[in-house]
Design an enzyme around this catalytic site. Structure first.
Site, mmCIF file in Angstrom:
data_model
loop_
_atom_site.group_PDB
_atom_site.id
_atom_site.type_symbol
_atom_site.label_atom_id
_atom_site.label_comp_id
_atom_site.label_asym_id
_atom_site.label_seq_id
_atom_site.Cartn_x
_atom_site.Cartn_y
_atom_site.Cartn_z
ATOM 1 N N CYS A 10 43.470 99.745 72.686
ATOM 2 C CA CYS A 10 44.309 100.923 72.895
ATOM 3 C C CYS A 10 43.675 102.180 72.316
ATOM 4 O O CYS A 10 42.914 102.120 71.354
ATOM 5 C CB CYS A 10 45.660 100.699 72.244
ATOM 6 S SG CYS A 10 46.490 99.242 72.866
ATOM 7 N N ARG A 30 36.720 101.891 75.864
ATOM 8 C CA ARG A 30 37.252 100.922 74.911
ATOM 9 C C ARG A 30 37.927 99.740 75.606
ATOM 10 O O ARG A 30 38.157 98.714 74.976
ATOM 11 C CB ARG A 30 38.273 101.605 73.993
ATOM 12 C CG ARG A 30 37.692 102.686 73.133
ATOM 13 C CD ARG A 30 38.799 103.449 72.434
ATOM 14 N NE ARG A 30 39.485 102.639 71.451
ATOM 15 C CZ ARG A 30 39.137 102.556 70.188
ATOM 16 N NH1 ARG A 30 38.102 103.222 69.750
ATOM 17 N NH2 ARG A 30 39.813 101.809 69.354
ATOM 18 N N TRP A 39 45.856 98.349 76.101
ATOM 19 C CA TRP A 39 45.242 97.050 76.393
ATOM 20 C C TRP A 39 46.316 96.028 76.031
ATOM 21 O O TRP A 39 46.676 95.894 74.855
ATOM 22 C CB TRP A 39 43.986 96.890 75.542
ATOM 23 C CG TRP A 39 43.159 95.698 75.885
ATOM 24 C CD1 TRP A 39 42.184 95.633 76.837
ATOM 25 C CD2 TRP A 39 43.197 94.409 75.260
ATOM 26 N NE1 TRP A 39 41.626 94.379 76.842
ATOM 27 C CE2 TRP A 39 42.220 93.605 75.891
ATOM 28 C CE3 TRP A 39 43.957 93.852 74.223
ATOM 29 C CZ2 TRP A 39 41.987 92.287 75.524
ATOM 30 C CZ3 TRP A 39 43.731 92.538 73.866
ATOM 31 C CH2 TRP A 39 42.751 91.765 74.521
ATOM 32 N N ASN A 52 48.989 102.534 68.451
ATOM 33 C CA ASN A 52 47.912 101.531 68.423
ATOM 34 C C ASN A 52 48.211 100.567 67.292
ATOM 35 O O ASN A 52 48.648 101.004 66.223
ATOM 36 C CB ASN A 52 46.560 102.180 68.104
ATOM 37 C CG ASN A 52 45.964 102.915 69.273
ATOM 38 O OD1 ASN A 52 46.539 102.939 70.356
ATOM 39 N ND2 ASN A 52 44.813 103.526 69.045
ATOM 40 N N GLY A 53 47.911 99.292 67.482
ATOM 41 C CA GLY A 53 48.129 98.316 66.413
ATOM 42 C C GLY A 53 49.128 97.271 66.860
ATOM 43 O O GLY A 53 49.422 97.137 68.054
ATOM 44 N N GLU A 78 23.490 84.643 71.928
ATOM 45 C CA GLU A 78 23.756 86.003 72.389
ATOM 46 C C GLU A 78 23.516 86.119 73.898
ATOM 47 O O GLU A 78 24.272 86.791 74.604
ATOM 48 C CB GLU A 78 22.887 86.996 71.594
ATOM 49 C CG GLU A 78 22.961 88.446 72.028
ATOM 50 C CD GLU A 78 24.356 89.079 71.987
ATOM 51 O OE1 GLU A 78 25.300 88.464 71.461
ATOM 52 O OE2 GLU A 78 24.498 90.195 72.519
ATOM 53 N N LYS A 106 26.321 87.321 76.634
ATOM 54 C CA LYS A 106 26.115 88.429 77.585
ATOM 55 C C LYS A 106 26.429 87.975 79.005
ATOM 56 O O LYS A 106 27.098 88.673 79.752
ATOM 57 C CB LYS A 106 24.666 88.929 77.547
ATOM 58 C CG LYS A 106 24.255 89.777 76.386
ATOM 59 C CD LYS A 106 24.851 91.165 76.324
ATOM 60 C CE LYS A 106 26.170 91.171 75.619
ATOM 61 N NZ LYS A 106 26.165 91.157 74.178
ATOM 62 N N GLU A 161 30.198 87.511 79.564
ATOM 63 C CA GLU A 161 30.948 88.763 79.543
ATOM 64 C C GLU A 161 30.829 89.538 80.839
ATOM 65 O O GLU A 161 31.824 90.004 81.363
ATOM 66 C CB GLU A 161 30.396 89.678 78.434
ATOM 67 C CG GLU A 161 30.837 89.342 77.052
ATOM 68 C CD GLU A 161 30.380 90.402 76.071
ATOM 69 O OE1 GLU A 161 29.157 90.491 75.836
ATOM 70 O OE2 GLU A 161 31.220 91.127 75.536
ATOM 71 N N HIS A 167 22.960 65.152 72.041
ATOM 72 C CA HIS A 167 24.204 64.682 71.421
ATOM 73 C C HIS A 167 25.426 64.979 72.286
ATOM 74 O O HIS A 167 26.545 64.972 71.792
ATOM 75 C CB HIS A 167 24.342 65.294 70.026
ATOM 76 C CG HIS A 167 23.193 64.927 69.139
ATOM 77 N ND1 HIS A 167 23.047 63.666 68.602
ATOM 78 C CD2 HIS A 167 22.107 65.636 68.754
ATOM 79 C CE1 HIS A 167 21.929 63.619 67.897
ATOM 80 N NE2 HIS A 167 21.341 64.804 67.971
ATOM 81 N N LYS A 182 36.168 97.323 74.151
ATOM 82 C CA LYS A 182 34.992 97.667 73.354
ATOM 83 C C LYS A 182 35.286 97.547 71.863
ATOM 84 O O LYS A 182 34.443 97.109 71.098
ATOM 85 C CB LYS A 182 34.549 99.089 73.712
ATOM 86 C CG LYS A 182 33.270 99.538 73.035
ATOM 87 C CD LYS A 182 32.077 98.826 73.632
ATOM 88 C CE LYS A 182 30.800 99.120 72.899
ATOM 89 N NZ LYS A 182 29.788 98.076 73.140
HETATM 90 O O1 M6R Z 1 32.506 96.300 67.127
HETATM 91 P P1 M6R Z 1 32.141 94.902 66.673
HETATM 92 O O2 M6R Z 1 30.675 94.706 66.547
HETATM 93 O O3 M6R Z 1 32.856 94.493 65.437
HETATM 94 O O4 M6R Z 1 32.640 93.980 67.846
HETATM 95 C C1 M6R Z 1 32.535 92.599 67.780
HETATM 96 C C2 M6R Z 1 32.713 91.975 69.136
HETATM 97 O O5 M6R Z 1 33.970 92.295 69.646
HETATM 98 C C3 M6R Z 1 31.647 92.456 70.126
HETATM 99 O O6 M6R Z 1 30.370 92.210 69.657
HETATM 100 C C4 M6R Z 1 31.829 91.772 71.469
HETATM 101 O O7 M6R Z 1 31.534 90.427 71.364
HETATM 102 C C5 M6R Z 1 30.964 92.485 72.502
HETATM 103 N N1 M6R Z 1 31.698 92.695 73.694
HETATM 104 C C6 M6R Z 1 29.722 91.757 72.796
HETATM 105 O O8 M6R Z 1 29.018 92.259 73.867
#
Ligand code: M6R
Length: 643
Positions: A2, A27, A74, A100-101, A516, A520, A523, A539, A638
């Site tokens: 948000c 965001r 959101w 927000n929150g 990682e 990616k 996502e 395993h 974000k």
């Molecule tokens: O802002 P932050 O680094 O704390 O965010 C952590 C995760 O939410 C963030 O890395 C998320 O996994 C990304 N979308 C990865 O691409």
């Protein structure tokens, strides 16, 4: 997640709010709305979907008012819908709020408010706030009018005691009502509120959710994120937890609250660096590809000025040599991509400094009473600097007496402000939801931290430090080299695009890179992907391998290269379609892999910085081939400001 924007001044508010909401789009959100004061009433307009949708609907409302608030939502409590979108209005429509929150006790409050006759129009937790303010406001207004009557009767009334013209510096009725309402809330909040009977005024409150306020020649602006604040603002006040602020067209006052006493205070301020905040994708098709290409620059900027006179310095760490020497444990807390950067750092800190290092996702750390002592260095890694779980973990660690060191990309973010010291990753604003350049900034910063710890423990001598720093610096040019030619990546993407699932493997540094890479891919392309340390394949996961199954192996030169190679062979024998990230000159791997993506030779310790680049490109390429939204993947935000 948000986002909040607010403006009061001498210009029409709606276009300013829309511009601010557009800046908050990155965001992640699923509905948006604004409320603007129009004469003696408040007009609210909410839409699901994109801000453009909201903007398109505005002309029919002929909004001309110069005070308003806006929000991107959101969904957490209640589906994305117009009814659940903010702003929320009081029963009589005279008060509007954005929030927000999370309000944890919303169900209980809703029950009480409904019993008191309030009608709820949404399923959100936030709506209780506006009804609480409504009750508090009418009670305060009633008391104030009684006082006025009494003063009239006694012939003592002065203009100062009028409810509409408060003494400069004294909180307005709305500010008092917001403060009273917050007293009933449990959870986290950034709130902006307006009331039709106090034109031109916005009241803000905060607990654990950021709000910044800035003044420009044409009015006063408030936002949950500095990047949403108008370019006309050069300095912002950062609202602290528990503070209430009151804005009008010319100025703002900030109050601290103790019980029902509100005392005016000078807020903490911060100069804005607009260069770090530019969100322009230039010639690039999307922000993700632009940000991938910025990585060489991020490496150089993060390293700049760190190694002078044969010694590595991180003055921001705010620890003396003696304090550094006392550290007997490092604990890194983070989420998502930042967590993967931390996994790399564990290897470096233990390998170079020989200090035990634990890495834990913040959402687990915060709920399990971890062993943290004053000699533990807690490192919190967060691109946004406002991830709710990471912040909660920081607070927990500090209560336990640990020094907390933040690594973040956002100047003045909560992680930066709540840590004892902070390194900024110099990635500049990252817009694409999928983190790329900030991962690189984190890797480089954590590498520096590991080197510093090793230096202070006397484990790395000056000559070794010099050599490492020089090789680390070279990764910028190596990253440039990788980015020059993405043809092999594209061929691999074509081979993977129709898969239903993919597996990423690696060992040591490669295992973290595999994690990682898989994140990616998930996502941005919505292709199911899992990552395993290559040695774990036998395993269980190897059961998934069938002809054509994509296996993406990080097989760069390392002490475990041969082991990874045999894991690749085991999968290949079972029909896997292998994509290997390998070191330049390694032709042997072609016998076992269907697609080889070569990267320049680099020390194993630094290999994640370069090896991740082809995997970022691969994820984006596959996503493009699958027709996905690259910068704003579904369901993701974000900044993850709620747990
Ligand atoms: O802002 P932050 O680094 O704390 O965010 C952590 C995760 O939410 C963030 O890395 C998320 O996994 C990304 N979308 C990865 O691409």
């Amino acid at each position: 997640m948000c986002g909040i924007i607010g403006y009061t001044g001498n210009r029409p508010a709606a276009p300013i709010l829309i511009e601010g909401l557009k800046r908050l789009e990155y965001r992640g959100y699923d509905s948006a709305g604004i409320a603007v004061e129009e004469g003696d009433r408040i007009q609210s307009v909410c839409r699901t979907g994109k801000i453009a949708e909201l903007e398109r609907s505005l002309p029919q409302f002929h909004l001309t008012g110069s005070c308003g608030i806006g929000h991107t939502r959101w969904a957490t409590h209640g589906v994305p819908s117009e009814a659940n979108a903010h702003p929320h209005l009081s029963c009589d429509g005279s008060i509007a709020i954005v929030h927000n929150g999370i309000i944890e006790n919303h169900a209980e409050l809703r029950r009480i408010l409904e019993e008191r006759g309030h009608t709820f129009l949404s399923q959100t937790d936030s709506e209780v706030i506006v009804h609480l303010i409504e009750d508090a406001y009418s009670m305060l207004a009633f008391e104030a009018s009684e006082d006025d009557d009494l003063a009239d009767a006694e012939g003592k009334r002065t203009p100062h005691t009028s409810t509409s013209e408060m003494l400069a510096g004294e909180p307005s009725l709305l500010a008092q009502a917001v403060s009273m309402a917050c007293g009933f809330l449990i959870g986290s909040w950034a709130i902006c509120a307006m009331v039709a009977s106090e034109p031109g005024k916005i009241v803000c409150a905060r607990k654990e959710s950021p709000l910044v306020i800035g003044r420009a020649a044409t009015g006063v602006h408030v936002a949950s994120d500095v990047s949403a604040i108008s370019d006309a603002v050069s300095e912002v006040a950062v609202l602290a937890d528990g503070q209430i602020a009151e804005l009008d067209a010319r100025m703002f006052n900030v109050f601290s609250v103790a019980g029902d006493v509100m005392t005016r205070v000078n807020p903490e301020t911060m100069k804005l660096d607009r260069r770090a905040d530019v969100a322009d994708r230039g010639q690039y098709a999307d922000f993700m590809i632009k940000e991938i290409h910025e990585q060489p620059r991020v490496i150089r900027d993060t390293l700049e000025g760190r190694f002078d006179g044969g010694e590595l310095t991180i003055s921001e760490l705010a620890l003396t040599h003696e304090e550094l020497n006392l550290i007997d444990r490092v604990c890194i807390i983070a989420c998502g991509t930042s967590y993967h950067a931390a996994l790399v750092a564990k290897n470096l800190i233990e390998g170079w400094a020989r200090i035990p290092c634990e890495v834990e996702v913040a959402s687990e750390f915060r709920y399990r009473d971890p062993i943290v002592t004053p000699s533990t260095l807690v490192v919190a890694v967060s691109q946004s600097g406002e991830t709710a779980d990471t912040l909660a973990a920081i607070r927990d660690a500090r209560i336990k007496g640990a020094k907390v060191f933040g690594i973040t990309n956002v100047l003045g973010s909560p992680v930066a402000r709540e840590s004892d010291g902070v390194i900024y990753t110099k990635a500049n604003k990252e817009v694409a939801v999928a983190s790329t350049k900030s991962f690189t900034g984190q890797l480089v910063s954590l590498t520096l931290l590991a080197m510093l710890l090793a230096q202070s423990k006397g484990r790395l001598k000056q000559a070794q430090m010099r050599m490492l720093f020089s090789e680390l610096s070279n990764t910028a040019a190596q990253a440039e080299e990788i980015l020059k030619d993405a043809d092999d990546v594209h061929r691999a993407a074509l081979a993977c695009k129709d898969a239903r699932s993919a597996m990423f493997i690696g060992r040591g540094m490669g295992a973290a890179v595999a994690e990682e890479g898989a994140l990616k891919l998930k996502e941005v392309s919505y292709l199911h992907a899992e990552a395993y340390p290559a040695g774990e394949m036998k395993h269980g996961p190897i059961a998934l391998i069938e002809p054509g199954f994509p296996l993406i192996a990080v097989a760069t030169e390392s002490p475990t290269y041969e082991k990874v190679l045999s894991n690749i062979q085991e999968a290949k024998t079972r029909g896997a379609m292998v994509v290997a990230i390998a070191t330049e000159g390694d032709e042997r791997i072609r016998e076992h892999a269907d697609h080889v993506i070569h990267i320049p030779k680099v020390r194993d310790a630094f290999s994640p910085i370069t090896a991740i680049i082809p995997l970022q490109l691969l994820a984006r390429d596959i996503a493009l081939l699958r027709g996905c939204n690259i910068d704003q993947p579904r369901n993701l935000a974000k900044s993850v400001t709620v747990e």
